[in-house]
Motif scaffolding. Structure first.
Motif, PDB file in Angstrom:
ATOM      1  N   TYR A 181       0.972  -1.195  -0.102  1.00 42.80           N
ATOM      2  CA  TYR A 181      -0.047  -0.068   0.192  1.00 42.80           C
ATOM      3  C   TYR A 181       0.733   1.221   0.090  1.00 42.80           C
ATOM      4  O   TYR A 181       1.718   1.452   0.682  1.00 42.80           O
ATOM      5  CB  TYR A 181      -0.773  -0.144   1.414  1.00 42.80           C
ATOM      6  N   ARG A 182       0.766   2.077  -0.818  1.00 45.88           N
ATOM      7  CA  ARG A 182       1.114   3.636  -0.827  1.00 45.88           C
ATOM      8  C   ARG A 182       0.329   4.443  -1.449  1.00 45.88           C
ATOM      9  O   ARG A 182      -0.466   4.259  -2.517  1.00 45.88           O
ATOM     10  CB  ARG A 182       2.694   3.460  -1.607  1.00 45.88           C
ATOM     11  N   ASP A 183       0.192   5.549  -0.686  1.00 48.87           N
ATOM     12  CA  ASP A 183      -1.112   6.326  -1.088  1.00 48.87           C
ATOM     13  C   ASP A 183      -0.502   7.391  -2.194  1.00 48.87           C
ATOM     14  O   ASP A 183       0.525   7.950  -2.090  1.00 48.87           O
ATOM     15  CB  ASP A 183      -1.050   7.578   0.326  1.00 48.87           C
ATOM     16  N   VAL A 184      -1.300   7.680  -2.996  1.00 51.13           N
ATOM     17  CA  VAL A 184      -0.815   8.297  -4.303  1.00 51.13           C
ATOM     18  C   VAL A 184      -0.126   9.720  -4.002  1.00 51.13           C
ATOM     19  O   VAL A 184       0.844  10.008  -4.690  1.00 51.13           O
ATOM     20  CB  VAL A 184      -1.883   8.452  -5.400  1.00 51.13           C
TER      21      VAL A 184
ATOM     22  N   LEU B 158      -4.908   4.149  -7.296  1.00 49.72           N
ATOM     23  CA  LEU B 158      -4.262   5.325  -6.378  1.00 49.72           C
ATOM     24  C   LEU B 158      -3.442   4.696  -5.392  1.00 49.72           C
ATOM     25  O   LEU B 158      -2.836   5.338  -4.745  1.00 49.72           O
ATOM     26  CB  LEU B 158      -5.501   6.039  -6.066  1.00 49.72           C
ATOM     27  N   SER B 159      -3.858   3.426  -4.927  1.00 45.40           N
ATOM     28  CA  SER B 159      -3.137   2.960  -3.533  1.00 45.40           C
ATOM     29  C   SER B 159      -1.963   1.935  -4.010  1.00 45.40           C
ATOM     30  O   SER B 159      -1.287   1.499  -3.245  1.00 45.40           O
ATOM     31  CB  SER B 159      -3.926   2.803  -2.352  1.00 45.40           C
TER      32      SER B 159
ATOM     33  N   ARG C 157      -5.672  14.813  -3.932  1.00 47.63           N
ATOM     34  CA  ARG C 157      -5.851  14.078  -2.848  1.00 47.63           C
ATOM     35  C   ARG C 157      -4.941  14.695  -1.827  1.00 47.63           C
ATOM     36  O   ARG C 157      -5.030  14.128  -0.544  1.00 47.63           O
ATOM     37  CB  ARG C 157      -5.481  12.535  -3.188  1.00 47.63           C
TER      38      ARG C 157
ATOM     39  N   PHE D 205      -6.973  11.035   4.764  1.00 50.98           N
ATOM     40  CA  PHE D 205      -7.578   9.365   4.929  1.00 50.98           C
ATOM     41  C   PHE D 205      -6.928   8.721   3.826  1.00 50.98           C
ATOM     42  O   PHE D 205      -6.434   9.080   2.752  1.00 50.98           O
ATOM     43  CB  PHE D 205      -8.877   9.029   4.871  1.00 50.98           C
ATOM     44  N   PRO D 206      -6.509   7.220   4.029  1.00 52.37           N
ATOM     45  CA  PRO D 206      -6.132   6.396   2.880  1.00 52.37           C
ATOM     46  C   PRO D 206      -7.429   6.501   1.754  1.00 52.37           C
ATOM     47  O   PRO D 206      -8.463   6.740   2.296  1.00 52.37           O
ATOM     48  CB  PRO D 206      -6.104   5.213   3.545  1.00 52.37           C
ATOM     49  N   VAL D 207      -6.852   5.934   0.661  1.00 55.69           N
ATOM     50  CA  VAL D 207      -7.961   6.225  -0.361  1.00 55.69           C
ATOM     51  C   VAL D 207      -9.077   5.296  -0.009  1.00 55.69           C
ATOM     52  O   VAL D 207     -10.479   5.711  -0.624  1.00 55.69           O
ATOM     53  CB  VAL D 207      -7.355   5.804  -1.635  1.00 55.69           C
ATOM     54  N   VAL D 208      -8.997   4.075   0.553  1.00 56.46           N
ATOM     55  CA  VAL D 208      -9.950   3.069   0.672  1.00 56.46           C
ATOM     56  C   VAL D 208     -11.131   3.749   1.624  1.00 56.46           C
ATOM     57  O   VAL D 208     -12.146   3.773   1.739  1.00 56.46           O
ATOM     58  CB  VAL D 208      -9.561   1.853   1.095  1.00 56.46           C
TER      59      VAL D 208
ATOM     60  N   LEU E  34     -14.763   4.584   0.989  1.00 52.00           N
ATOM     61  CA  LEU E  34     -15.880   4.299   1.803  1.00 52.00           C
ATOM     62  C   LEU E  34     -16.740   5.015   2.328  1.00 52.00           C
ATOM     63  O   LEU E  34     -17.916   4.770   2.285  1.00 52.00           O
ATOM     64  CB  LEU E  34     -15.267   3.179   2.668  1.00 52.00           C
TER      65      LEU E  34
ATOM     66  N   ALA F  87      -8.605  -2.708  -2.034  1.00 55.25           N
ATOM     67  CA  ALA F  87      -8.040  -2.104  -0.984  1.00 55.25           C
ATOM     68  C   ALA F  87      -6.921  -2.950  -0.268  1.00 55.25           C
ATOM     69  O   ALA F  87      -5.941  -2.313   0.291  1.00 55.25           O
ATOM     70  CB  ALA F  87      -8.935  -1.691   0.015  1.00 55.25           C
TER      71      ALA F  87
END
Lengths: 379, 365, 522
Positions: free
Chosen positions: A24-27, C335-336, C354, C359-362, C366, C447
């Motif tokens: 996981y890595r945020d864009v 994106l993640s 963003r 927050f994280p994308v997920v 959500l 996710a």
């Protein structure tokens, strides 16, 4: 039982998904380089010129700034390492976020590095599974870093400018674009890569010709006119504007320019004993862009033919000149014709074609066929 | 209809099951492996290599025709007696375990390399194993239908191969015949190994409803696979050339990275997303065949416990797939799996024919 | 595949006994005794009306009409039953000739009502009253007359609100089963159209009609449907959804396996293709089985509009379904996990959008997904005007506020909205519901493992779809098992005159649908 197992699984994975898994890595926490430049480190240039020592390399990248309240649209980061991958690995110490290699559309090579050989440098690009093999390459006269650091006003960053200039440049000019893949393929026996050459002139980056490579080492430069012949002889489907002047008895009959599109080449190979001779036929077609006003095509039916002949003759003499230069100065097969020998006798010549003396002894003839497709809206 | 394991598939679906068992991750490495042996003549090797699976299909079909009512295990037990027959079946299961663990491992390595570089291999493998169990637990009819629809997907997907053809250089496959007979033969053998999966017919023969069409179906399946392999090998040769091919781990995937396609920046990612079903497919088919044999051997109720047998097989595949140290040792093991294919795909039917000939139609059990 | 274990059908006897233990006594002759017997069953009910009257003559014969208020047509009772009986009846004749002529007399001379039967024992008498049938009891006759004059208020035939078309008929089903059957009969005058009726529900005793065309529908499927309906042992059904849940093959699946519609013109072609239609009383939704997955992506307009247009629209629906299921998940995955897949410029603008979201994308996706689902649910139950307001408030104000509050990026709002719009572009409401749910596990998988998770989810769902069966018919055909001849009416809808054969995905024993006129002409 299977359903219960599935349920346990689903729960585990719900926990996973919210916390984010290994990859996981945020864009917005990733830095995406717009372009990069590979150079020899200043301290090792002198040594590398004499083929001594283990050089250090610099990796310079342009990374767009994401935050909206920052004035500068991009930042330039430089790291040093023994190879490019190593230099890339130094990033975390000086730059926040994950570094995503392989989104850069254009890579600039410093001339010193290119002359020292870039096989080791591009290895990381070929090996990286996350990296596409379509990045464009160009050689910069001087240091590649300077190209990146050149002031830029009309574009958001240098990467965007270089991308616009270099991507598929053969569609607009006689400069061949070279991708990582093409570079890699052209290192095979009997082939040699070429790359566009960039120059920093008056704080402005321009394409000024072609860098000629022998395998992975740059060995020479060709200016814009020579590049045109080079592209035509290589059979690259490029197109661009060519001027002509028709003279008769010292008098100018007509002059103008034609948009020429190179439609490939045909190579005929002959072998007399151990002497190879080539006949390269270059096919051109084009449309007239402009010519002197006082001539009319309907009243001068020969004019059409004359223009075609003139351009064919000009091109042919340019090509012959280039071949001469190739055989005497570069001493490398940069017009990609030895592969035809290999296609017939691969085992016998695989090792010979790239040795010195082979290309010099070839007998290469050029034939140019020009067709003027149309003359525009005027007669 | 509700009878899961003893229900039948059509001969058309058999084509897709055989193709599905043959084509796995190996297709991406095939151009490198064949051209390493046969050089520019790799494509001749591919054509010649198809002879062995053809032979295998032919022998197995003749065997099935000799004893049309009997499944694989019944045949083994009937021809060789309980002890020898059991050993033969266990050997077959062991071969499936070894072979499919390699298939699954290779596919997991690809997913790991391209999509999830930091995720542990065990997790990726776990997900692939789960999908194997899930698909297999649905029974042979669903398996056949899934193979069918995935085949069409796969063929559409392989059309992507056309995109890099613009980069092709025809001199890369010239001159013809330079590798010599020996080179071509060695390349052909390598190709033959990548047809492993044909032997799934041993088990699936008795599940087909129109057995007189099996030979045709099997031959069509091998033909289609050969064509796909041929397309892959020729495209890779044209685009990369033999020398470059030797340096590329998965030439079939690298192929997708060499040309720029607008919007779809990374063709190989998208390709892999759709390949997921294809990657696990051989393991699903063969694992199902093995679990069926296992439950028949143990004489347990197939309908009730086949899923458990399958779970056991999948677990074994999972553990075996985790064992190789890295991808390079996997590639080394591929060769052994290839010998295994020759033994199971050609040796078994021959042995059975021989035994059937000796027995003259009388069965032991 | 898991099939719900089905019980053996309860006998008709057991079902009748279920209400109360009404003794099976024969009815006495005297009216007062009859009333005495009947009294304990009806006296508590205010809506059951006992109407005493005399038949004209000397001496006058006493009679009683028993009926439920508003369930019968009171006008018919008064005009065509009571009035003739009271005025025109020849009482002597009735008494002497006995009950067997009673029906005939009333039938021929006095009553214009349609269905009449005789009842001789108490239990069926009570049951008949509660079935809403008018009872006539006479003094001195042991038989009791049951006259079916159902009536009372019901909804008019109206435009089906959830399934409107531009070019199709405007008629939708209503709550009365007989009217609904008539709506189908009017469109399908085939003598082979069979309408069978059973009662389902121990207490509600709801009429369930099973319709099929005898020489097209596969008898095995018809039998299967009948068996499954007969096996239903439930005290009450109030909607066709009850029946749907009892007869579907895999109750725990996310996908609808029974097609339901409120349009008669949608069901008639299904009957013609060999399907079985089930109409349940008191529900304006009829069911059709076997259902195929592709059927839920087809709308009746596909056949009313011209071929090219309807093929285009149908293709769009497939796109819409795929987008609705996978777009939010793809967004999360891209994106993640695999941002490099996006074109560079898009990548930078996504990152910029963003950058302020913590927050994280997920989580971001959500939050928006849950908000939108709740908005839909809120709008569904409210009166139309308020529902619209909720839509506008959530669409404009909530979205804008979420962006300003840095709760979500504009892109995620775009993504979720597009997926919601795509969901509602689907023509079948049951598929809409399943699509709304499927989105969630896909998002979770994306996710956790990015594109790999997405494709894992896709393969699991594909396997599930392929394994489903509706009445034993492969649910995912004609895609898998592939039936090439049916593909011309799957992704596209070919020319009407080219569809000469009935779809092979639905078993039928009369494959020819129409002549070969089209091919002969060219």
């Amino acid at each position: 039982m299977f359903k219960k197992l599935l349920l346990v699984f689903v729960i585990v994975f719900l926990v996973f998904s919210i916390s984010g898994c290994w990859d996981y890595r945020d864009v917005n926490k990733v830095s995406f380089p717009a372009t990069g430049a590979y150079d020899l480190h200043e301290s090792s240039i002198a040594a590398a010129r004499q083929n001594q020592g283990e050089p250090l390399v610099d990796l310079t990248v342009i990374i767009p700034n994401l935050a909206q309240d920052v004035k500068k649209p991009f930042r330039i980061e430089r790291t040093t390492g023994i190879l490019i991958g190593n230099a890339r690995g130094q990033k975390p110490y000086s730059s926040p976020g994950t570094y995503s290699a392989g989104v850069a559309a254009v890579i600039i090579l410093g001339e010193d590095l290119a002359r020292a050989g870039i096989n080791n440098m591009v290895e990381a690009l070929f090996r990286g599974a996350q990296i596409p093999k379509t990045e464009n390459f160009a050689v910069a006269e001087g240091r590649g870093e300077d190209v990146l650091r050149a002031p830029i006003k009309d574009y958001s960053n240098m990467g965007e400018y270089l991308k616009g200039v270099l991507k598929q440049s053969e569609k607009r000019s006689f400069i061949p674009s070279t991708t990582l893949y093409q570079f890699g393929v052209n290192r095979a026996p009997g082939k040699n890569p070429i790359m566009p050459l960039l120059t920093l002139k008056n704080q402005k980056v321009e394409v000024t010709g072609t860098a000629i490579f022998k395998k992975d080492k740059m060995i020479g430069k060709a200016n814009l006119d020579e590049s045109r012949s080079l592209v035509m002889l290589r059979g690259i489907e490029a197109s661009g504007n060519i001027p002509y002047i028709i003279k008769k008895d010292g008098q100018i009959l007509d002059k103008g320019s034609v948009d020429v599109c190179c439609g490939g080449r045909k190579v005929k190979m002959d072998c007399n004993g151990d002497k190879f001779s080539y006949l390269i036929t270059v096919y051109l077609k084009g449309s007239l862009i402009e010519h002197e006003f006082n001539k009319n095509f309907i009243q001068n039916p020969d004019l059409h033919k004359m223009i075609e002949n003139q351009i064919a003759a000009d091109t042919k003499s340019d090509c012959m000149k280039f071949i001469e230069k190739m055989q005497q100065e570069y001493k490398v097969d940069c017009i990609d014709i030895n592969k035809y020998i290999l296609a017939k006798w691969r085992k016998e010549f695989q090792n010979q074609v790239d040795q010195s003396g082979f290309i010099e002894n070839l007998d290469i003839k050029v034939k140019v066929k020009m067709k003027l497709k149309n003359v525009g809206e005027l007669t | 209809m509700k009878d899961k394991t003893s229900s039948t598939i059509t001969s058309k679906q058999l084509i897709f099951v055989i193709i599905g068992s043959q084509i796995g991750a190996g297709i991406f490495a095939l151009p490198r492996m064949v051209s390493g042996k046969a050089g520019e003549d790799a494509w001749i090797s591919v054509v010649l290599g198809a002879i062995i699976p053809f032979l295998s299909v032919f022998l197995i079909e003749r065997l099935g025709r000799r004893m049309p009512q009997m499944g694989f295990t019944q045949m083994a037990l009937g021809l060789f007696g309980k002890n020898v027959g059991s050993v033969l079946i266990i050997l077959f299961i062991a071969y499936v375990l070894l072979f499919e663990s390699l298939v699954v491992r290779s596919f997991a390595e690809i997913a790991n390399l391209y999509l999830l570089p930091k995720t542990p291999l065990a997790v990726v493998l776990l997900f692939i194993t789960i999908s194997i169990v899930y698909i297999g637990s649905k029974g042979v009819r669903v398996l056949a239908r899934l193979n069918e629809i995935l085949f069409y997907f796969g063929v559409l997907l392989l059309f992507i191969l056309i995109i890099p053809v613009g980069q092709a250089d025809y001199t890369n496959i010239l001159p013809v015949g330079e590798a010599g007979l020996k080179g071509i033969a060695r390349g052909a053998l390598t190709t033959a190994y990548s047809f492993a999966g044909t032997e799934v017919l041993l088990v699936f023969y008795s599940l087909v409803n129109k057995q007189e069409e099996v030979l045709k179906a099997g031959l069509i399946a091998v033909c289609i696979t050969t064509l796909l392999y041929l397309a892959m090998v020729i495209t890779c040769l044209l685009v990369f050339g033999v020398n470059n091919l030797q340096r590329i781990l998965w030439p079939g995937l690298m192929l997708l990275k060499v040309s720029q396609v607008p919007v779809l920046e990374r063709l190989e990612f998208i390709f892999l997303v759709f390949w997921m079903g294809m990657g696990a497919r051989p393991a699903v088919n063969m694992g199902f065949a093995a679990s069926l044999s296992l439950s028949q051997l143990l004489k347990i109720d197939e309908k009730k416990y086949n899923t458990y047998a399958l779970m056991f097989i999948a677990l074994a595949i999972y553990i075996l797939a985790l064992l190789p140290h890295n991808l390079l040792s996997v590639f080394k093991l591929w060769d052994y799996a290839g010998y295994g294919f020759l033994i199971i795909g050609l040796g078994y039917p021959l042995l059975y024919h021989l035994a059937a000939f000796m027995r003259g139609g009388k069965m032991l059990v | 595949m898991k099939i719900r274990p089905r019980k053996t059908p309860p006998t008709a006897d057991a079902r009748d006994r279920s209400i109360k233990n009404i003794p099976d006594t024969k009815l006495p002759v005297a009216l007062s005794e009859k009333m005495q017997l009947l009294k304990p069953y009806i006296e508590k009910n205010y809506d059951i009306i006992t109407h005493s009257f005399y038949l004209e003559g000397n001496p006058r014969l006493e009679a009683v009409a028993v009926y439920i208020n508003q369930v019968i047509d009171i006008e018919i009772l008064n005009l065509h039953i009571l009035k003739p009986l009271m005025l025109n009846c020849d009482r002597e004749d009735l008494l002497t000739s006995g009950s067997h002529t009673l029906i005939e007399t009333i039938y021929k001379t006095s009553i214009t009502a349609s269905r009449i039967a005789k009842i001789a024992n108490l239990s069926s008498l009570v049951q008949t009253i509660f079935d809403g049938i008018t009872i006539l009891m006479f003094d001195g006759l042991d038989d009791v007359l049951a006259i079916d004059i159902h009536g009372g208020k019901s909804r008019n035939i109206d435009v089906p609100p959830a399934e409107q078309t531009m070019r199709g008929s405007r008629e939708g089903f209503i709550e009365r089963v007989d009217v609904n059957i008539a709506l189908i009969r009017r469109r399908l005058r085939d003598p082979n159209l069979v309408v069978e009726k059973t009662l389902v529900g121990r207490r509600t005793r709801t009429e369930v009609a099973i319709l099929y065309i005898d020489d097209i529908a596969d008898p095995q499927i018809v039998q299967k449907v009948k068996d499954r309906i007969n096996q239903m042992d439930i005290d009450g059904i109030v909607a066709s959804g009850y029946v749907e849940q009892f007869i579907e093959d895999d109750p725990s699946s996310l996908f609808p396996q029974v097609y339901s519609s409120e349009r008669p013109d949608k069901l008639v072609p299904y009957l013609l293709e060999g399907r079985v239609v089930i109409i349940v009383d008191n529900t304006p939704l009829a069911l059709a089985v076997p259902a195929l997955f592709v059927q839920f992506l087809q709308a009746p307009e596909d056949y009313y509009e011209r071929t090219l247009f309807s093929s285009y629209i149908r293709l769009m629906r497939y796109v819409a379904w795929i987008v609705a299921v996978s777009l939010p998940a793809s967004y999360i995955a891209l994106l993640s996990y695999q941002p490099e897949l996006l074109p560079y410029d898009l990548l930078i603008s996504f990152s910029k959008a963003r950058v302020a979201v913590p927050f994280p994308v997920v989580v971001e996706a959500l939050i928006m997904e849950i908000i939108i689902q709740l908005v839909i649910e809120a709008g569904l139950r409210l009166p139309q005007q308020i529902g619209q307001t909720v839509g506008v408030v959530s669409g404009i104000i909530l979205g804008q506020a979420a962006i300003t509050a840095k709760l979500a990026s504009p892109i995620v709002i775009l993504i979720i909205s597009v997926s919601v719009i795509c969901t509602y572009a689907l023509p079948a409401s049951s598929l809409v519901l399943s699509t709304r749910i499927i989105r969630l596990p896909m998002m979770m998988l994306a996710a956790s493992f990015g594109l790999f998770g997405l494709s894992f989810g896709a393969i699991i769902f594909l396997t599930h779809l392929v394994s489903l069966e509706s009445m034993g018919v492969p649910y995912f055909s004609p895609l898998a098992p592939t039936r090439f001849s049916d593909l011309k009416d799957t992704f596209i809808r070919t020319f009407m005159w080219k569809m000469n054969k009935r779809p092979v995905s639905i078993p039928s024993h009369n494959p020819q649908r129409q002549g070969n006129t089209g091919e002969e002409n060219d």
